[in-house]
Design an enzyme around this catalytic site. Structure first.
Site, PDB file in Angstrom:
ATOM      1  N   SER A   1       0.929  -1.019  -0.006  1.00 49.10           N
ATOM      2  CA  SER A   1       0.077  -0.008  -0.071  1.00 49.10           C
ATOM      3  C   SER A   1       0.889   1.196  -0.169  1.00 49.10           C
ATOM      4  CB  SER A   1      -1.079  -0.055   1.239  1.00 49.10           C
ATOM      5  OG  SER A   1      -1.975   0.887   1.035  1.00 49.10           O
TER       6      SER A   1
ATOM      7  N   ASP B   1      -8.404  -5.036  -6.364  1.00 50.51           N
ATOM      8  CA  ASP B   1      -8.144  -4.103  -5.570  1.00 50.51           C
ATOM      9  C   ASP B   1      -8.755  -2.907  -5.811  1.00 50.51           C
ATOM     10  OD1 ASP B   1      -6.941  -2.251  -3.629  1.00 50.51           O
ATOM     11  OD2 ASP B   1      -4.919  -3.102  -3.996  1.00 50.51           O
TER      12      ASP B   1
ATOM     13  N   HIS C   1      -6.809  -5.681  -2.028  1.00 53.07           N
ATOM     14  CA  HIS C   1      -5.779  -4.723  -1.372  1.00 53.07           C
ATOM     15  C   HIS C   1      -4.968  -5.796  -0.521  1.00 53.07           C
ATOM     16  CE1 HIS C   1      -3.840  -0.929  -1.104  1.00 53.07           C
ATOM     17  NE2 HIS C   1      -4.115  -0.887   0.101  1.00 53.07           N
TER      18      HIS C   1
END
Length: 323
Positions: free
Chosen positions: A145, A232, A264
């Site tokens: 991320s 995602d 994600h």
């Protein structure tokens, strides 16, 4: 472990172990380190060193946390223990914009993606090298991320610092990242604009372009592995595709893992096992740490299924240019 303390009898009674299969004697110690960044701001970080080897001239992996408006906490870290077991020192800095250090420290990260926030990682590497702990030629970076963004920014903006990088669900183009904000993030859009840059202004668009690793893909010379979940909603698949295509088109080798059943971050154990099997082999090839070559047939099959040939990657809708 969890204990029950009886205040009247002053007795402490063990209740259960959270991870009974993990023996404390086998785990590496995590400690707190502090160092100054490029502008003198003090950064707190957590450092884990491998057991059984001298703490000198080690291969090191920097693991920046996601968010970025969150933090790494002291305590058991599966990532730290896994990498330390493979022979790496592991550094997790709480760079500016991290929470838990006050509003001033949090706000110090505003507008600093790829700049001073990145310095906070780079100066952590310098600190470890100056302490004699890190081999400057064997430093890697790995994160997911925002940590994935920091990984791409590290190899794009400071290409001489890192010798290997694993970017997991990593934004590569901050303009397309903000354009893809899902409806359930709408309430946080203004906050993201304030903390990153406002794409509705010419100045903001220029800042986002400057902070995007995609715009400096021609400077990347670090071996890179990109990991992505096809579903995602936060960091769309296009973010991974863009950087893979940019490197492929300049004939630079890049490894790409794409799981069609993930979002994600990876949730399915077989996908996680496949990703870490690939990542540890990749890191060992560049940084000369250990890796386990064997894996179960199911993991080996899944790794083969999610490994993508960069030659087959195509881009979908037109992408906002990075200038």
């Amino acid at each position: 472990m969890a204990y029950l303390f009886d205040r009247q009898t002053k007795q402490l009674t063990k209740q259960y172990e959270t991870w009974p299969q993990l023996h404390a004697a086998d785990l590496a110690d995590m400690k707190v380190v502090r160092y100054k960044s490029s502008d003198g701001l003090e950064i707190q970080a957590y450092l884990t060193l491998p057991k059984g080897v001298a703490a000198k001239n080690l291969p090191v992996i920097v693991v920046p946390h996601g968010g970025p408006w969150s933090r790494t906490a002291y305590g058991f870290s599966a990532m730290h223990q896994f990498l330390a077991n493979r022979g790496y020192g592991v550094l997790s800095p709480n760079f500016r914009a991290s929470t838990g250090y006050g509003k001033q420290f949090l706000n110090a990260g505003n507008g600093e993606w790829g700049r001073k926030m990145q310095d906070d990682l780079t100066w952590g590497v310098k600190y470890l090298v100056a302490q004699g702990l890190a081999d400057p030629k064997r430093v890697g970076i790995m994160g997911g991320s925002y940590g994935g963004y920091a990984t791409l920014a590290g190899v794009a903006f400071t290409p001489d610092v890192y010798s290997a990088a694993v970017a997991i669900v990593a934004p590569s183009n901050l303009t397309t990242l903000l354009n893809a904000i899902p409806p359930y993030w709408e309430a946080g859009r203004k906050q993201m604009y304030a903390r990153m840059a406002d794409p509705t202004t010419a100045e903001g668009r220029a800042a986002l372009a400057r902070m995007s690793p995609l715009g400096s893909a021609d400077k990347i010379k670090t071996p890179l592995m990109v990991v992505q979940g096809a579903n995602d909603p936060r960091v769309n698949k296009a973010e991974a595709d863009q950087i893979v295509v940019a490197l492929r088109d300049r004939h630079y080798p890049v490894q790409y893992l794409l799981a069609p059943d993930e979002g994600h971050g990876f949730a399915r154990p077989v996908n996680n096992m496949a990703m870490y099997a690939a990542a540890e082999k990749f890191l060992a090839g560049q940084l000369h740490g250990r890796y386990q070559a064997s894996m179960s047939p199911a993991v080996a099959q899944r790794l083969q299924e999610i490994t993508v040939d960069p030659k087959t990657v195509t881009l979908g809708a037109p992408i906002t240019a990075i200038k």
